[in-house]
Design a protein around this motif. Structure first.
Motif: not given
Length: 449
Positions: A113-131
């Motif tokens: 698993l690669i886990g992404i957290t934070g107050s802001n930017g999680k979805t963008t970061t998760t999507t870019v990693i995936h892509k």
């Protein structure tokens, strides 16, 4: 899926349905648990509960009777239900283990698993990693707070995959053994304090992402965020920093107009198409995580020169008569709106307002310099109008909703302006979700064309 016996013949209570509760109940049933499902919504209106009962699970709807705890060994709770809920408060007194569905997903996952957290930017970061990983043929699967429920993804994943998982503080609070091979902690700002009570509790929940990592794992952290760096001191993982303001040679950084990772020049910053300094932070974090998992530099370049953003996150919608429209409905707090507004050099007409959580908006004032007009709506309209006046904005107008705001904003605009929906508030005063709010904006823009 790993075959585990942790729940076999155990009495497990699934508290709250929605997508994650439904998935957890089905999975626990497969794992041999004695499952009881409890949901606030009345049974006759509860399609999910009806389906689970048809599948042979015990279902209790309408309220949360304390008798449900008798004999229960584990509770899997919906992340949104606070620990102040009387049933959970009593469970804590009885030392009953309380987890969230992402803990289940880790326990059964054959994939790292690669886990992404934070107050802001999680979805963008998760999507870019995936892509990037997809472009590198690493067989990534995306899950968690974005897209498919984590345990459903984990059921299908094999050791050849990697799961890229967006994680909220609500989800991370309910983890016990959860361990990503790469954790990403983007930032920490005051948010969800109505749920967590204090900033310290919120920070502690987020830091659970590091809790079980070892020296063979990685923690990608924001070197420009003092709180994140302070929390990272507790991490046993190898810390890999990212920064937009200084050279961090062990991580991802900007130098002489180019992006670097561990001293390798990746690409010029000017070639990245996603706008805004906040997105540059997200991109640095994503590049670090993806490269640590073996992504190629060529894949990084291809994604960053084509990726224009995630829906509802500073999403370009259309250009109408030389006015550019952007949908940032996901901006449910002040920080997200600050980041969106400062992403543009052009004059901005800002659409803002929504659920009143009791906070003021004075923090937004210094960042409104290029905002030429504000249209407000929702419960916080008056509060945002006060800040706009104090910021010297001449044109301030209140409308009923987002749909009405779009044509009004167009009438107030000039060629070259940006019309930006970035509400700085949750959507629940007028909408079920921020997605519904964003879709209304998009539909209204297309009606203008």
């Amino acid at each position: 899926m790993k075959t585990i016996t942790d729940y076999k013949e155990k009495n497990v209570l699934v508290l709250g349905l929605a997508k994650s509760g439904m998935a957890a109940a089905k999975l626990l049933n497969i794992l041999g648990a004695n499952v009881t499902v409890n949901d606030q919504k009345p049974f006759e209106e509860n399609e999910a509960a009806q389906k689970l009962q048809e599948a042979g699970l015990k279902v209790v709807c309408g309220d949360h009777p304390l008798e449900l705890l008798d004999g229960v060994e584990v509770i899997v709770k919906n992340p949104g239900i606070p620990y102040s809920n009387p049933l959970l408060a009593e469970a804590l007194k009885r030392n009953i283990s309380i987890i969230t569905e992402v803990e289940l997903s880790y326990q059964i996952s054959e994939a790292p698993l690669i886990g992404i957290t934070g107050s802001n930017g999680k979805t963008t970061t998760t999507t870019v990693i995936h892509k990037i990983l997809e472009e590198s043929n690493k067989k990534p699967l995306i899950a968690g707070n974005i897209g498919t429920v984590a345990s459903e993804v984990a059921e299908l994943a094999t050791s050849e995959n990697v799961i890229v998982m967006e994680l909220s503080s609500f989800q991370l609070m309910g983890t016990k053994t959860f361990k990503p091979v790469i954790s990403v902690f983007l930032n920490l700002f005051d948010a969800h304090l109505d749920y967590h009570g204090t900033r310290e509790e919120y920070a502690h929940a987020k830091a659970n992402i590091f809790a079980n990592q070892t020296s063979s794992d990685y923690a990608v952290v924001n070197a420009d965020d003092e709180t994140v760096m302070s929390l990272a001191k507790s991490a046993r993982a190898t810390v890999v920093p990212f920064s937009t303001s200084k050279v961090v040679e062990s991580g991802a950084y900007i130098k002489d107009g180019s992006m670097f990772f561990q001293q390798e020049e990746i690409m010029p910053v000017r070639e990245i198409v996603l706008p805004g300094k906040h997105n540059l932070e997200n991109i640095l974090a994503a590049v670090a995580a993806a490269k640590l998992h073996g992504a190629s530099t060529e894949a990084v370049k291809k994604v960053l020169t084509t990726f224009t953003g995630v829906k509802h996150r500073v999403q370009y919608v259309a250009t109408v008569q030389d006015r550019k429209f952007y949908n940032d409905s996901k901006a449910t707090n002040i920080l997200a709106t600050k980041a969106a507004v400062t992403a543009f050099e052009q004059p901005v007409i800002l659409l803002a307002g929504g659920l009143d959580r009791g906070n003021e908006f004075d923090e937004l004032k210094p960042y409104l310099k290029n905002v030429k007009a504000i249209l407000t709506f929702g419960q916080t309209a008056e509060k945002i109008e006060r800040v706009a006046k104090e910021a010297g904005i001449q044109t301030i107008k209140r409308v009923d909703n987002v749909e009405k705001a779009v044509p009004e904003a167009y009438q107030l605009s000039d060629a070259g302006d940006v019309i930006l929906l970035s509400p700085a508030c949750a959507s629940w005063d007028q909408f079920k979700t921020f997605e519904e709010r964003g879709d209304m904006f998009i539909d209204s823009v297309h009606r203008l064309k």
